[in-house]
Enzyme design. Structure first.
Site, mmCIF file in Angstrom:
data_model
loop_
_atom_site.group_PDB
_atom_site.id
_atom_site.type_symbol
_atom_site.label_atom_id
_atom_site.label_comp_id
_atom_site.label_asym_id
_atom_site.label_seq_id
_atom_site.Cartn_x
_atom_site.Cartn_y
_atom_site.Cartn_z
ATOM 1 C CG ASP A 12 -2.079 0.883 1.144
ATOM 2 O OD1 ASP A 12 -2.360 1.403 0.048
ATOM 3 O OD2 ASP A 12 -2.741 1.089 2.182
ATOM 4 N N GLY A 13 0.299 2.381 -0.471
ATOM 5 C CA GLY A 13 0.954 3.677 -0.340
ATOM 6 C C GLY A 13 1.583 4.233 -1.608
ATOM 7 N NE ARG A 16 -1.955 6.337 1.727
ATOM 8 C CZ ARG A 16 -2.295 5.516 2.705
ATOM 9 N NH1 ARG A 16 -2.303 5.939 3.960
ATOM 10 N NH2 ARG A 16 -2.636 4.267 2.440
ATOM 11 C CD1 TRP A 17 7.177 7.139 -1.893
ATOM 12 C CD2 TRP A 17 6.729 7.287 -4.085
ATOM 13 N NE1 TRP A 17 8.375 7.248 -2.565
ATOM 14 C CE2 TRP A 17 8.130 7.336 -3.908
ATOM 15 C CE3 TRP A 17 6.211 7.357 -5.377
ATOM 16 C CZ2 TRP A 17 9.014 7.463 -4.980
ATOM 17 C CZ3 TRP A 17 7.093 7.482 -6.448
ATOM 18 C CH2 TRP A 17 8.480 7.532 -6.238
ATOM 19 N NE ARG A 25 -4.545 6.798 -6.961
ATOM 20 C CZ ARG A 25 -4.412 6.319 -5.727
ATOM 21 N NH1 ARG A 25 -4.098 7.130 -4.737
ATOM 22 N NH2 ARG A 25 -4.614 5.045 -5.472
ATOM 23 C CG HIS A 29 -0.105 2.515 -9.237
ATOM 24 N ND1 HIS A 29 -0.291 2.075 -7.950
ATOM 25 C CD2 HIS A 29 -1.237 3.197 -9.556
ATOM 26 C CE1 HIS A 29 -1.479 2.474 -7.512
ATOM 27 N NE2 HIS A 29 -2.064 3.164 -8.466
ATOM 28 C CB SER A 57 -8.332 -6.010 -3.711
ATOM 29 O OG SER A 57 -9.080 -4.822 -3.880
ATOM 30 N NE ARG A 63 -7.700 2.142 -5.614
ATOM 31 C CZ ARG A 63 -6.483 1.629 -5.448
ATOM 32 N NH1 ARG A 63 -5.607 1.615 -6.444
ATOM 33 N NH2 ARG A 63 -6.120 1.148 -4.279
ATOM 34 C CG LEU A 123 10.385 -15.942 -4.154
ATOM 35 C CD1 LEU A 123 10.126 -16.141 -2.665
ATOM 36 C CD2 LEU A 123 10.635 -14.458 -4.442
ATOM 37 C CD GLU A 194 3.944 -13.777 15.205
ATOM 38 O OE1 GLU A 194 3.936 -12.576 15.556
ATOM 39 O OE2 GLU A 194 3.650 -14.709 15.970
HETATM 40 C C1 V0D Z 1 0.545 -1.883 -8.546
HETATM 41 C C2 V0D Z 1 2.527 -2.031 -6.296
HETATM 42 C C3 V0D Z 1 3.646 -6.230 -10.750
HETATM 43 C C4 V0D Z 1 1.072 -2.229 -6.053
HETATM 44 C C5 V0D Z 1 3.169 -2.978 -7.251
HETATM 45 C C6 V0D Z 1 -2.525 -5.829 -12.405
HETATM 46 C C7 V0D Z 1 0.068 -2.114 -7.161
HETATM 47 C C8 V0D Z 1 2.863 -2.654 -8.682
HETATM 48 C C9 V0D Z 1 2.543 -6.875 -11.293
HETATM 49 C C10 V0D Z 1 2.543 -8.159 -12.006
HETATM 50 C C11 V0D Z 1 1.074 -4.004 -9.783
HETATM 51 C C12 V0D Z 1 1.421 -8.964 -12.032
HETATM 52 C C13 V0D Z 1 1.436 -10.202 -12.696
HETATM 53 C C14 V0D Z 1 2.594 -10.624 -13.321
HETATM 54 C C15 V0D Z 1 3.714 -9.840 -13.308
HETATM 55 C C16 V0D Z 1 3.705 -8.612 -12.651
HETATM 56 C C17 V0D Z 1 1.445 -6.060 -10.967
HETATM 57 C C18 V0D Z 1 -0.709 -5.240 -10.797
HETATM 58 C C19 V0D Z 1 -0.285 -4.163 -10.080
HETATM 59 C C20 V0D Z 1 -2.172 -5.359 -11.070
HETATM 60 F F1 V0D Z 1 2.616 -11.827 -13.936
HETATM 61 N N1 V0D Z 1 3.267 -5.106 -10.141
HETATM 62 N N2 V0D Z 1 1.932 -4.967 -10.275
HETATM 63 N N3 V0D Z 1 0.142 -6.194 -11.240
HETATM 64 N N4 V0D Z 1 1.494 -2.899 -9.044
#
Ligand code: V0D
Length: 228
Positions: A12-13, A16-17, A25, A29, A57, A63, A123, A194
């Site tokens: 999150d954030g 805001r960042w 925004r 992202h 989510s 949004r 991982l 935790e």
């Molecule tokens: C935005 C911060 C990587 C929070 C991280 C579609 C929200 C960056 C992926 C990603 C998002 C997803 C699947 C994949 C490879 C990469 C991603 C979304 C949002 C929503 F196979 N970052 N990321 N997907 N954010």
């Protein structure tokens, strides 16, 4: 140090960042996507087995459309920038949540990332996409009752049919950026997890802070309801 097998993060954030520095925004992202790489590499180095990230989510559809459109382009951004490195570092990509509601282009990129990395055995980097914890439980129950003769179900039935069935229990959940809630992320899976909350915004949450969180986890005594 006691390294958690499975870490989940609510990233999150980003908005805001960005706002703090008068940027849109979407820029938050974008930088947040780079940070997924940083934290995944750190988790991999430390020997974490599974890192589950809440990327989108079931509530995020509320949004503005342009923000959603931008978010849906991020899997491609991530894939183009980091796939080579994920292969070198032996990181596998998987997802939980209902991908079918995402744009077809986004689905295709994600399938490509999963396919290319499926034989990596470092991982496992799990993106929760169009994911909701309540929905996850409901879909597990629906899966179970497909066996029409069932009259009662057990905890193990749900555990065996929920989206995280192939992963170890969530040992540690981290939420960045000052909110103290679950926001319908993993629900069934967090009975004995935790929690660590940090005021740091996701784009600023670095590998060192991740290590600090693991150290704090390692120093806690987990009793699972029993006595020491
Ligand atoms: C935005 C911060 C990587 C929070 C991280 C579609 C929200 C960056 C992926 C990603 C998002 C997803 C699947 C994949 C490879 C990469 C991603 C979304 C949002 C929503 F196979 N970052 N990321 N997907 N954010």
């Amino acid at each position: 140090m006691n390294i958690p097998q499975h870490v989940a993060i609510i990233m999150d954030g980003n908005g805001r960042w960005a706002k703090k520095q008068n940027k849109p925004r979407s820029y938050g992202h974008f930088v947040g996507t780079d940070n997924v790489r940083n934290i995944a590499l750190k988790a991999n180095e430390l020997g974490v087995k599974v890192l589950t990230l809440y990327a989108f989510s079931t509530e995020n559809w509320k949004r503005p459309k342009e923000e959603i459109d931008y978010l849906m382009s991020l899997p491609a951004v991530f894939f183009d920038k980091f796939l080579k490195e994920l292969m070198e570092k032996n990181i596998r990509i998987e997802t939980i949540g209902d991908l079918s509601a995402l744009p077809i282009k986004t689905i295709n990129v994600i399938h490509k990332a999963i396919e290319k990395t499926k034989n990596n055995n470092g991982l496992t980097l799990v993106f929760a996409l169009n994911y909701g914890g309540r929905n996850d439980i409901v879909q597990a129950v629906n899966e179970i009752i497909k066996n029409g003769s069932i009259t009662s179900i057990t905890e193990q039935d749900i555990t065996n049919n929920i989206s995280t069935k192939n992963y170890p229990d969530v040992d540690l959940m981290i939420r960045t950026s000052l909110d103290y809630r679950i926001s319908n992320f993993l629900l069934w899976q967090i009975s004995y997890t935790e929690f660590i909350f940090t005021d740091c915004y996701w784009p600023d949450f670095n590998g060192d802070m991740f290590l600090k969180a693991i150290e704090e986890y390692s120093n806690r005594q987990r009793r699972f309801g029993g006595l020491l």
